[in-house]
Design a protein around this motif. Structure first.
Motif, PDB file in Angstrom:
ATOM      1  N   HIS A 179       0.808  -1.410   0.140  1.00 53.24           N
ATOM      2  CA  HIS A 179       0.004  -0.058  -0.061  1.00 53.24           C
ATOM      3  C   HIS A 179       0.981   1.121   0.068  1.00 53.24           C
ATOM      4  O   HIS A 179       0.475   2.351  -0.449  1.00 53.24           O
ATOM      5  CB  HIS A 179      -1.064   0.134   1.183  1.00 53.24           C
ATOM      6  CG  HIS A 179      -1.970  -0.982   1.171  1.00 53.24           C
ATOM      7  ND1 HIS A 179      -3.115  -1.192   0.703  1.00 53.24           N
ATOM      8  CD2 HIS A 179      -2.025  -1.993   1.839  1.00 53.24           C
ATOM      9  CE1 HIS A 179      -3.645  -2.014   0.735  1.00 53.24           C
ATOM     10  NE2 HIS A 179      -3.024  -2.864   1.678  1.00 53.24           N
ATOM     11  N   LEU A 180       1.983   1.127   0.627  1.00 52.82           N
ATOM     12  CA  LEU A 180       2.769   2.469   0.956  1.00 52.82           C
ATOM     13  C   LEU A 180       4.072   2.651  -0.009  1.00 52.82           C
ATOM     14  O   LEU A 180       4.386   3.988   0.273  1.00 52.82           O
ATOM     15  CB  LEU A 180       2.926   2.457   2.324  1.00 52.82           C
ATOM     16  CG  LEU A 180       1.896   2.238   3.432  1.00 52.82           C
ATOM     17  CD1 LEU A 180       2.062   2.274   4.526  1.00 52.82           C
ATOM     18  CD2 LEU A 180       0.800   3.204   2.855  1.00 52.82           C
ATOM     19  N   TYR A 193      -0.106   7.577  -2.272  1.00 51.39           N
ATOM     20  CA  TYR A 193      -0.981   7.695  -0.974  1.00 51.39           C
ATOM     21  C   TYR A 193       0.077   8.266   0.187  1.00 51.39           C
ATOM     22  O   TYR A 193      -0.189   9.144   0.823  1.00 51.39           O
ATOM     23  CB  TYR A 193      -1.509   6.572  -0.454  1.00 51.39           C
ATOM     24  CG  TYR A 193      -1.942   6.482   0.806  1.00 51.39           C
ATOM     25  CD1 TYR A 193      -3.537   7.017   0.855  1.00 51.39           C
ATOM     26  CD2 TYR A 193      -1.545   6.368   2.030  1.00 51.39           C
ATOM     27  CE1 TYR A 193      -4.175   7.354   1.866  1.00 51.39           C
ATOM     28  CE2 TYR A 193      -2.120   6.485   3.187  1.00 51.39           C
ATOM     29  CZ  TYR A 193      -3.568   6.852   3.353  1.00 51.39           C
ATOM     30  OH  TYR A 193      -4.197   7.277   4.709  1.00 51.39           O
ATOM     31  N   GLY A 194       1.208   7.658   0.185  1.00 49.28           N
ATOM     32  CA  GLY A 194       2.250   8.173   1.113  1.00 49.28           C
ATOM     33  C   GLY A 194       2.770   9.652   0.985  1.00 49.28           C
ATOM     34  O   GLY A 194       2.969  10.374   1.909  1.00 49.28           O
ATOM     35  N   ILE A 255       1.330   7.586   8.294  1.00 54.32           N
ATOM     36  CA  ILE A 255       1.110   7.095   6.946  1.00 54.32           C
ATOM     37  C   ILE A 255       0.588   5.482   7.181  1.00 54.32           C
ATOM     38  O   ILE A 255      -0.410   5.245   6.438  1.00 54.32           O
ATOM     39  CB  ILE A 255       2.366   6.925   5.913  1.00 54.32           C
ATOM     40  CG1 ILE A 255       2.949   8.081   5.393  1.00 54.32           C
ATOM     41  CG2 ILE A 255       2.075   6.162   4.721  1.00 54.32           C
ATOM     42  CD1 ILE A 255       4.173   8.408   4.770  1.00 54.32           C
ATOM     43  N   SER A 258      -3.050   5.821   9.208  1.00 61.95           N
ATOM     44  CA  SER A 258      -4.075   6.446   8.391  1.00 61.95           C
ATOM     45  C   SER A 258      -4.470   5.602   7.392  1.00 61.95           C
ATOM     46  O   SER A 258      -5.681   5.565   6.963  1.00 61.95           O
ATOM     47  CB  SER A 258      -3.542   7.834   7.817  1.00 61.95           C
ATOM     48  OG  SER A 258      -2.567   7.613   6.897  1.00 61.95           O
ATOM     49  N   LYS A 259      -3.646   4.797   6.772  1.00 59.88           N
ATOM     50  CA  LYS A 259      -3.885   3.680   5.674  1.00 59.88           C
ATOM     51  C   LYS A 259      -4.559   2.841   6.548  1.00 59.88           C
ATOM     52  O   LYS A 259      -5.538   1.984   5.878  1.00 59.88           O
ATOM     53  CB  LYS A 259      -2.780   3.326   5.133  1.00 59.88           C
ATOM     54  CG  LYS A 259      -3.089   2.375   3.777  1.00 59.88           C
ATOM     55  CD  LYS A 259      -3.970   2.932   2.580  1.00 59.88           C
ATOM     56  CE  LYS A 259      -3.960   2.190   1.578  1.00 59.88           C
ATOM     57  NZ  LYS A 259      -4.882   3.226   0.388  1.00 59.88           N
ATOM     58  N   GLU A 262      -8.144   3.743   6.690  1.00 64.17           N
ATOM     59  CA  GLU A 262      -8.956   3.798   5.478  1.00 64.17           C
ATOM     60  C   GLU A 262      -9.276   2.383   5.311  1.00 64.17           C
ATOM     61  O   GLU A 262     -10.500   2.357   4.652  1.00 64.17           O
ATOM     62  CB  GLU A 262      -8.020   4.363   4.591  1.00 64.17           C
ATOM     63  CG  GLU A 262      -8.625   4.506   3.092  1.00 64.17           C
ATOM     64  CD  GLU A 262      -7.849   5.169   1.996  1.00 64.17           C
ATOM     65  OE1 GLU A 262      -7.066   4.399   1.465  1.00 64.17           O
ATOM     66  OE2 GLU A 262      -7.567   6.302   1.982  1.00 64.17           O
ATOM     67  N   CYS A 263      -8.315   1.507   5.386  1.00 65.25           N
ATOM     68  CA  CYS A 263      -8.774   0.230   5.190  1.00 65.25           C
ATOM     69  C   CYS A 263      -9.647  -0.821   6.196  1.00 65.25           C
ATOM     70  O   CYS A 263      -9.961  -1.764   5.863  1.00 65.25           O
ATOM     71  CB  CYS A 263      -7.428  -0.718   4.822  1.00 65.25           C
ATOM     72  SG  CYS A 263      -6.539  -0.187   3.563  1.00 65.25           S
ATOM     73  N   GLY A 287      -8.805   7.688   8.530  1.00 64.26           N
ATOM     74  CA  GLY A 287      -7.814   7.974   7.280  1.00 64.26           C
ATOM     75  C   GLY A 287      -7.500   9.388   6.901  1.00 64.26           C
ATOM     76  O   GLY A 287      -6.854   9.360   5.721  1.00 64.26           O
TER      77      GLY A 287
END
Length: 295
Positions: A179-180, A193-194, A255, A258-259, A262-263, A287
């Motif tokens: 994801h990051l 996203y990061g 990071i 917050s991810k 969001e997930c 998120g």
């Protein structure tokens, strides 16, 4: 008589006649001998033919007997082979039936075992889920009455929901890579996203370079294993779940968390982000990154 009719001719004529009779007698004797020889030959021939016929008859009888014996032996061997084949077929059918029965029992056992394992796994999964929910609820409840400063606990609980079959180290590494981070041919960089999170954090005074943040994300497991003492919080902040530290650790934590929010691996929990001096700069909420007063 003389040849002219006199009586002196008869002695000579008698001699010729006598010789002729001898010749005839000899001829008759020769004929009789030949007939006797022919008769003997005929007799011998008939005898030989009779003997040959007898021999042929004997040979024929012996041949027929031999053929009959061979046929009897052949029939016996065929019957024995058929009996053996029948026995083998019976044994084979029995073995196949036993094998099929064992396979069926094995399949049934495996099926029952798989069902039990699936039930146990479901129960274990449910128990883990309940335990994680309880742990999360405990964090939520404790954060309402006190400050909980811990860079590891929340991430550890969330990773159990993300990849429960992996260790914390492996799970976090997979989550970060998935994801990051963006892996290129030449180097690894922050994902889109990061970079967006870093841009938002600059509004709250977190200005670490993205390259440093990217390296911190790759090394985050080591960093969050260090103890984070309860920081000094300025103002009237006496409760809440707190993470943070010096840059780029604070950015990397922001990071990741917050991810996770969001997930939906972290739900219903706002996280306070503090700097190296323990000052609350912003809040990670669902998120997003907001000012503390907006959380």
């Amino acid at each position: 008589m003389s040849p002219t009719g006199s009586a002196s001719w008869w002695p000579w004529q008698s001699s010729i006649i006598a010789h002729k009779d001898e010749v005839i007698a000899l001829k008759d004797k020769l004929i009789a001998d030949k007939e006797t020889q022919l008769k003997d030959l005929k007799t011998r021939e008939e005898k030989l033919i009779a003997e040959k016929e007898t021999q042929l008859k004997d040979l024929k009888t012996r041949e027929e007997k031999l053929i009959a014996d061979l046929k009897t032996r052949e029939d016996k061997l065929i019957a024995e082979k058929e009996t053996q084949l029948k026995d083998l077929k019976t044994r084979e059918d029995k073995l196949i039936a036993e094998k099929d029965k064992l396979i069926a029992e094995k399949d049934k056992f495996i099926e029952e075992k798989d069902i039990r394992i699936a039930e146990k796994e479901t129960q274990l999964k449910d128990l883990k889920s309940q335990l994680l929910q309880q742990e999360m609820q405990s964090l939520q409840e404790l954060s309402r009455v006190k400050v909980i400063a811990n860079n590891r606990a929340l991430i550890e609980i969330a990773m159990q929901q993300y990849k429960s079959d992996l260790s914390l180290t492996k799970g976090l590494e997979m989550f970060v890579n998935e994801h990051l981070l963006t892996v290129g041919r030449d180097k690894t960089t922050l994902s889109m996203y990061g970079r967006e999170v870093c841009n938002k954090l600059r509004n709250f005074g977190f200005a670490a370079k993205e390259d440093f943040v990217q390296k911190e994300l790759k090394n985050l497991m080591h960093e969050i294993s260090k103890p984070l003492h309860r920081p000094h919080v300025s103002g009237k902040i006496y409760t809440g779940y707190v993470v943070g530290g010096e840059p780029p650790l604070a950015e990397a934590l922001a990071i990741v968390i917050s991810k996770l929010q969001e997930c939906k691996f972290v739900k219903n929990l706002d996280v306070l982000l503090v700097d190296g001096e323990g000052k609350c700069k912003c809040v990670l909420s669902n998120g997003d990154i907001v000012e503390y007063g907006e959380a």
